[in-house]
Design a protein around this motif. Structure first.
Motif, PDB file in Angstrom:
ATOM      1  N   ASP A  71       7.592   2.261  15.132  1.00  0.00           N
ATOM      2  CA  ASP A  71       8.657   1.873  14.212  1.00  0.00           C
ATOM      3  C   ASP A  71       8.050   1.616  12.842  1.00  0.00           C
ATOM      4  O   ASP A  71       7.385   0.609  12.618  1.00  0.00           O
ATOM      5  N   HIS A  72       8.256   2.539  11.939  1.00  0.00           N
ATOM      6  CA  HIS A  72       7.635   2.475  10.622  1.00  0.00           C
ATOM      7  C   HIS A  72       8.563   3.173   9.631  1.00  0.00           C
ATOM      8  O   HIS A  72       9.173   4.193   9.958  1.00  0.00           O
ATOM      9  N   PRO A  73       8.701   2.651   8.421  1.00  0.00           N
ATOM     10  CA  PRO A  73       9.635   3.264   7.466  1.00  0.00           C
ATOM     11  C   PRO A  73       9.288   4.682   7.075  1.00  0.00           C
ATOM     12  O   PRO A  73      10.138   5.402   6.542  1.00  0.00           O
ATOM     13  N   HIS A  74       8.042   5.120   7.327  1.00  0.00           N
ATOM     14  CA  HIS A  74       7.664   6.483   6.968  1.00  0.00           C
ATOM     15  C   HIS A  74       7.387   7.347   8.197  1.00  0.00           C
ATOM     16  O   HIS A  74       6.649   8.324   8.102  1.00  0.00           O
ATOM     17  N   ILE A  75       7.973   6.980   9.324  1.00  0.00           N
ATOM     18  CA  ILE A  75       7.929   7.798  10.537  1.00  0.00           C
ATOM     19  C   ILE A  75       9.360   8.057  10.975  1.00  0.00           C
ATOM     20  O   ILE A  75      10.191   7.142  10.988  1.00  0.00           O
ATOM     21  N   VAL A  76       9.650   9.295  11.333  1.00  0.00           N
ATOM     22  CA  VAL A  76      11.005   9.665  11.725  1.00  0.00           C
ATOM     23  C   VAL A  76      11.470   8.790  12.885  1.00  0.00           C
ATOM     24  O   VAL A  76      10.708   8.466  13.797  1.00  0.00           O
ATOM     25  N   ARG A  77      12.739   8.402  12.850  1.00  0.00           N
ATOM     26  CA  ARG A  77      13.281   7.532  13.893  1.00  0.00           C
ATOM     27  C   ARG A  77      13.838   8.348  15.046  1.00  0.00           C
ATOM     28  O   ARG A  77      14.428   9.404  14.856  1.00  0.00           O
ATOM     29  N   VAL A 117       2.233   8.519   3.971  1.00  0.00           N
ATOM     30  CA  VAL A 117       1.851   9.165   5.228  1.00  0.00           C
ATOM     31  C   VAL A 117       0.606   8.503   5.811  1.00  0.00           C
ATOM     32  O   VAL A 117       0.492   8.314   7.027  1.00  0.00           O
ATOM     33  N   ALA A 118      -0.348   8.141   4.955  1.00  0.00           N
ATOM     34  CA  ALA A 118      -1.552   7.466   5.445  1.00  0.00           C
ATOM     35  C   ALA A 118      -1.186   6.152   6.119  1.00  0.00           C
ATOM     36  O   ALA A 118      -1.735   5.800   7.176  1.00  0.00           O
ATOM     37  N   HIS A 119      -0.262   5.424   5.527  1.00  0.00           N
ATOM     38  CA  HIS A 119       0.161   4.157   6.124  1.00  0.00           C
ATOM     39  C   HIS A 119       0.893   4.408   7.441  1.00  0.00           C
ATOM     40  O   HIS A 119       0.728   3.651   8.414  1.00  0.00           O
ATOM     41  N   ALA A 120       1.704   5.475   7.484  1.00  0.00           N
ATOM     42  CA  ALA A 120       2.387   5.829   8.732  1.00  0.00           C
ATOM     43  C   ALA A 120       1.375   6.182   9.823  1.00  0.00           C
ATOM     44  O   ALA A 120       1.520   5.777  10.984  1.00  0.00           O
ATOM     45  N   LEU A 121       0.359   6.924   9.464  1.00  0.00           N
ATOM     46  CA  LEU A 121      -0.679   7.274  10.435  1.00  0.00           C
ATOM     47  C   LEU A 121      -1.392   6.027  10.947  1.00  0.00           C
ATOM     48  O   LEU A 121      -1.771   5.949  12.127  1.00  0.00           O
ATOM     49  N   SER A 122      -1.563   5.051  10.064  1.00  0.00           N
ATOM     50  CA  SER A 122      -2.241   3.825  10.506  1.00  0.00           C
ATOM     51  C   SER A 122      -1.442   3.135  11.606  1.00  0.00           C
ATOM     52  O   SER A 122      -2.026   2.523  12.511  1.00  0.00           O
ATOM     53  N   GLN A 123      -0.127   3.228  11.531  1.00  0.00           N
ATOM     54  CA  GLN A 123       0.698   2.640  12.590  1.00  0.00           C
ATOM     55  C   GLN A 123       0.484   3.382  13.907  1.00  0.00           C
ATOM     56  O   GLN A 123       0.347   2.773  14.966  1.00  0.00           O
ATOM     57  N   ALA A 124       0.442   4.724  13.837  1.00  0.00           N
ATOM     58  CA  ALA A 124       0.174   5.510  15.045  1.00  0.00           C
ATOM     59  C   ALA A 124      -1.205   5.182  15.605  1.00  0.00           C
ATOM     60  O   ALA A 124      -1.375   5.036  16.819  1.00  0.00           O
ATOM     61  N   HIS A 125      -2.178   5.046  14.721  1.00  0.00           N
ATOM     62  CA  HIS A 125      -3.538   4.767  15.175  1.00  0.00           C
ATOM     63  C   HIS A 125      -3.637   3.397  15.843  1.00  0.00           C
ATOM     64  O   HIS A 125      -4.435   3.205  16.766  1.00  0.00           O
ATOM     65  N   ARG A 251     -15.628  10.220   6.954  1.00  0.00           N
ATOM     66  CA  ARG A 251     -14.273  10.088   6.412  1.00  0.00           C
ATOM     67  C   ARG A 251     -13.813   8.630   6.455  1.00  0.00           C
ATOM     68  O   ARG A 251     -14.506   7.758   6.994  1.00  0.00           O
ATOM     69  N   HIS A 252     -12.618   8.397   5.916  1.00  0.00           N
ATOM     70  CA  HIS A 252     -11.997   7.087   6.054  1.00  0.00           C
ATOM     71  C   HIS A 252     -11.747   6.843   7.542  1.00  0.00           C
ATOM     72  O   HIS A 252     -11.184   7.711   8.227  1.00  0.00           O
ATOM     73  N   PRO A 253     -12.109   5.705   8.062  1.00  0.00           N
ATOM     74  CA  PRO A 253     -11.977   5.477   9.515  1.00  0.00           C
ATOM     75  C   PRO A 253     -10.537   5.528  10.008  1.00  0.00           C
ATOM     76  O   PRO A 253     -10.268   5.973  11.107  1.00  0.00           O
ATOM     77  N   THR A 254      -9.595   5.053   9.197  1.00  0.00           N
ATOM     78  CA  THR A 254      -8.189   5.024   9.599  1.00  0.00           C
ATOM     79  C   THR A 254      -7.312   5.425   8.424  1.00  0.00           C
ATOM     80  O   THR A 254      -7.768   5.509   7.271  1.00  0.00           O
ATOM     81  N   GLY A 255      -6.054   5.613   8.717  1.00  0.00           N
ATOM     82  CA  GLY A 255      -5.101   5.906   7.658  1.00  0.00           C
ATOM     83  C   GLY A 255      -4.971   4.781   6.655  1.00  0.00           C
ATOM     84  O   GLY A 255      -4.770   5.015   5.467  1.00  0.00           O
ATOM     85  N   LEU A 256      -5.096   3.545   7.124  1.00  0.00           N
ATOM     86  CA  LEU A 256      -4.990   2.404   6.218  1.00  0.00           C
ATOM     87  C   LEU A 256      -6.128   2.393   5.216  1.00  0.00           C
ATOM     88  O   LEU A 256      -5.931   2.077   4.033  1.00  0.00           O
ATOM     89  N   ASP A 257      -7.334   2.748   5.651  1.00  0.00           N
ATOM     90  CA  ASP A 257      -8.465   2.818   4.720  1.00  0.00           C
ATOM     91  C   ASP A 257      -8.220   3.876   3.653  1.00  0.00           C
ATOM     92  O   ASP A 257      -8.516   3.668   2.467  1.00  0.00           O
ATOM     93  N   LEU A 258      -7.672   5.022   4.067  1.00  0.00           N
ATOM     94  CA  LEU A 258      -7.347   6.061   3.094  1.00  0.00           C
ATOM     95  C   LEU A 258      -6.272   5.574   2.130  1.00  0.00           C
ATOM     96  O   LEU A 258      -6.355   5.808   0.917  1.00  0.00           O
TER      97      LEU A 258
END
Length: 779
Positions: A71-77, A117-125, A251-258
């Protein structure tokens, strides 16, 4: 095309209405739908292999469960998951804004997309999920300009710290080296895919040479360093380069780092308010500005510490349990919709209810505590006067502020009123620039004479030179008169199909598809409700074609009783005799002045090298993808067959021929016969009074002209790729052949021979002398 019994889909989803087809994917097709009780548009992904592959059902169920957790504002519901017999249905939010690679983004806007998108990926990670297919086709926009990450269909559950790729899955152009080697996956795998996307958005073209086979693409990923980004500030280029490192550990370890590094570099490159006005809505309410460190031995509250002060620790990311989504009614295009020539959606600016990153609304947490309604509660976060080099920023953690649950709920209620997909009975304020384009009246052009507009889906012009735009984010028809004044001529801003028999300005429309004007001044409007409505010269709106059902039926009968299936090709036009032409999924249909509908030519496949039907009756011919059709004064009809890279003509006798394009995709042939020239995704056509044919050769970034004797030449556009911030790209006034266009999709001609070009959000006017002038643009 995947064959699906839509009656079975309707039976499986009794609370929904099913309308047009939105696209097809590797695992099935996607239909547009609407939840009747909640008045919510949706996308319905139909799994095509369910009948023969039960494992595919389990995979789709896993995708639904993953999306439900993420559940994230930048991930499709995900709204629903239904299995009935051998039918598997995934109901998602509908995204009308289109994929990111169909938009021309400025560098700040590209960074905003990357940040979201990087922040959305951090939620998935955080949930141990690697997306594995981060690419432009899976980054789509809501109608309010909110980017969302979609299509977790091949996502991998990471076991422990990493998951091993058991099979080669993903899109070759965006695959990380470890995916190609079938090695260990990690969050850095997705960082690489996003790095490729960012590189392309900032560069304005692919990271790889054109035409590379898959084996060469893999070699580039494994061995070749990415090309430099000379037009990008060095600090920003360094962030992208790190994301594209061959070694995952570099690379950046996670989406949040990016996300953090990207925010710092963008702030240094574009200024502290770089997100404001960039045209992309970001709903991650983070304070990514480094806070001053407390004195050694004390924490931020002044309490003694046992040892040296640690680096600032970010607050946790919002979780599904603690942070309700504020965009629950936002509408968008589904994850499985491919970036095909028929996808003509355009990006809208941020809605008034959106929360840009770095701006804290009243009632949100700030570093100094909770300040409901305080004097500085809505003030933007101000960065320090100097920004440390990026390498030092990598070693620092930046405080992240998350909006409080109560504030988010309030914003969610606001969003229901102002975001597309909210209650159809609630007035909405429209997209960012609706105030600028005159919802309440007529808005004059700016000091430079350029009209202020939103992004649009379609463009047409009447004989007097008034331009009409189908507003993409806001279901209204705008008119730009010859002085550059903008007004609204149809649409209340509400989403729906109401208002027939009354004033057009009080009528509700669905997401607009096309607009046309006849010789008498009547306006014709198509939208995703699978209808065509007409606004007469008195301003009254009525439905003239379509029952609202999604099928191409009713030939030989009244058009009002016929069904249309627009899918994503709903372009319409009107000829001088008053016949209406409608591009539909199954081909091209005509409604004559008596209101009788017929199909002129149908859709087929496999049109190269010789398109079926040339030299014979149109009823026996076939098209591949009809994106536009226009008739000349003698009754000859010209059709843009975009996926076949041809322009076809049906003459007044009903005979079909090819008049431009060899069928091969590319650019060649100027100065010679148009039938020997190569086109690249031609999406629009227009004909002037002298019989010159104008082609929006979209992927070649040009408008090309075919004279009555069949010779093709470049009319407008240099063919160069548009680069934001480049002085050459910003030059719009001068010789039309020197102007830099970006995927022009619409072309129209007025009675005086002026040619109008739409490469949303711009409208350019080329006079008969071949000089280009910027007529309208988004502020």
């Amino acid at each position: 095309m995947v064959a699906v019994d839509r009656d079975r889909v309707r039976a499986a989803l009794p609370g929904y209405t099913i309308s047009g087809q939105l696209g097809t994917g590797s695992s099935g097709l996607v239909l547009a739908g609407h939840h009747r009780d909640l008045d919510r548009p949706v996308a319905i992904k139909v799994l095509s292999t369910a009948a023969t592959d039960p494992a595919a059902v389990d995979a789709s169920r896993a995708e639904a469960q993953m999306l439900g957790r993420l559940d994230h504002p930048h991930i499709v519901r995900i709204h629903d998951f239904v299995v009935r017999d051998d039918l598997c249905l995934l109901v998602m939010e509908l995204l009308p804004g289109g994929p990111v690679d169909r938009r021309r983004l400025s560098p700040p806007a590209a960074c905003a997309v990357g940040l979201a998108v990087a922040h959305a990926l951090s939620q998935a990670h955080r949930f141990g999920i690697a997306h594995r297919d981060v690419k432009p086709a899976n980054i789509l926009f809501t109608g309010s300009g909110l980017p969302k990450l979609t299509d977790f269909g091949i996502a991998k559950i990471l076991e422990g710290t990493a998951g091993e790729a058991s099979r080669l899955a993903g899109t070759p152009r965006y695959m990380a080296p470890e995916q190609i080697r079938r090695g260990r996956l990690s969050p850095a795998t997705d960082v690489y895919g996003l790095g490729v996307v960012l590189h392309e958005l900032l560069r304005g073209e692919s990271m790889f040479p054109r035409g590379l086979p898959v084996s060469e693409l893999f070699r580039w990923h494994l061995e070749v360093e990415p090309p430099p980004l000379p037009a990008v500030p060095p600090a920003l280029g360094e962030v992208v380069a790190r994301a594209l490192a061959k070694d995952p550990a570099a690379r950046h370890p996670t989406g949040l780092d990016l996300a953090r590094e990207l925010a710092v570099a963008a702030g240094a490159a574009f200024g502290p308010r770089w997100l404001h006005g960039c045209g992309v809505t970001v709903r991650v309410v983070d304070d990514l500005v480094e806070q001053p460190s407390p004195p050694a031995g004390r924490d931020r509250a002044g309490r003694d510490l046992a040892g040296p002060t640690s680096l600032p620790t970010p607050l946790p990311l919002p979780t599904p349990a603690s942070t309700p989504r504020s965009d629950s009614t936002t509408a968008s295009i589904p994850a499985a919709v491919p970036t095909s020539a028929s996808d003509r959606s355009t990006l809208a600016g941020p809605s008034p209810g959106s929360v840009p990153l770095g701006v804290v609304r009243p009632g949100a947490f700030r570093p100094g505590g909770f300040r409901p309604g305080g004097a500085d509660a809505a003030a933007p976060v101000t960065p320090p006067p100097a920004v440390r080099p990026v390498r030092r920023q990598r070693r620092r953690r930046l405080a992240v502020t998350v909006a409080a649950t109560a504030a988010t709920m309030v914003l969610g209620l606001i969003a229901c009123l102002v975001i597309p997909g909210g209650s159809a009975s609630s007035p909405r304020s429209g997209a960012t620039t609706t105030a600028a384009v005159g919802d309440a009246g007529v808005t004059p052009p700016g000091p430079d004479g350029v009209a202020a507009i939103n992004e649009f889906k379609d463009l047409t012009v009447d004989a007097a030179g008034n331009v009409y735009l189908a507003d993409q984010a806001d279901p209204r028809i705008r008119r730009i008169d010859r002085r550059g004044y903008v007004s609204t001529v149809a649409g209340s801003g509400e989403t729906g199909t109401s208002g027939d028999g009354g004033p057009a300005l009080q009528a509700a429309f669905q997401r607009l598809g096309s607009v046309a004007v006849d010789a008498a001044g009547n306006i014709y409007i198509s939208d995703e409700s699978n209808r065509v409505r007409r606004v007469d010269t008195h301003g009254t709106v009525t439905t003239i074609v379509g029952t609202g059902d999604d099928a191409d039926t009713g030939d030989g009968g009244p058009a009002i009783q016929a069904a249309l299936d627009f899918a994503t090709t709903e372009k319409i036009s009107v000829d001088v005799a008053g016949n209406l032409y409608i591009c539909v999924l199954d081909g091209l249909r005509r409604v004559d002045r008596a209101g009788i509908i017929t199909t002129l030519i149908k859709r087929g496949t496999g049109l190269s090298p010789s398109p079926p039907g040339d030299g014979g009756p149109a009823s026996a011919g076939r098209l591949q993808a009809t994106t536009a059709a226009v008739a000349d004064r003698s009754g000859d009809l010209y059709i843009a067959d975009s996926e076949a890279n041809r322009i076809r003509r049906i003459d007044s006798r009903g005979i079909v021929t090819t008049v431009a394009g060899t069928g091969a995709k590319g650019f060649s042939g100027d100065g010679g016969p148009a039938t020997r020239a190569m086109l690249n995704n031609p999406t629009g056509v227009a004909v002037d009074r002298a019989g010159n044919l104008y082609i929006a050769d979209s992927a070649n970034h040009r408008i090309r002209r075919v004279t009555p004797d069949g010779i093709i030449t470049a009319f407008a556009g240099s063919g160069a790729a548009f680069v934001w911030g480049s002085p050459k790209s910003d030059e719009t006034n001068g010789p039309a052949t020197s102007v830099v266009l970006w995927n022009p999709e619409q072309v129209a001609v007025d009675g005086a021979g002026n040619v109008y070009i739409g490469d949303s959000p711009r409208v350019l006017k080329v006079d008969p002398q071949g000089t280009s002038h910027l007529l309208a643009n988004r502020p």
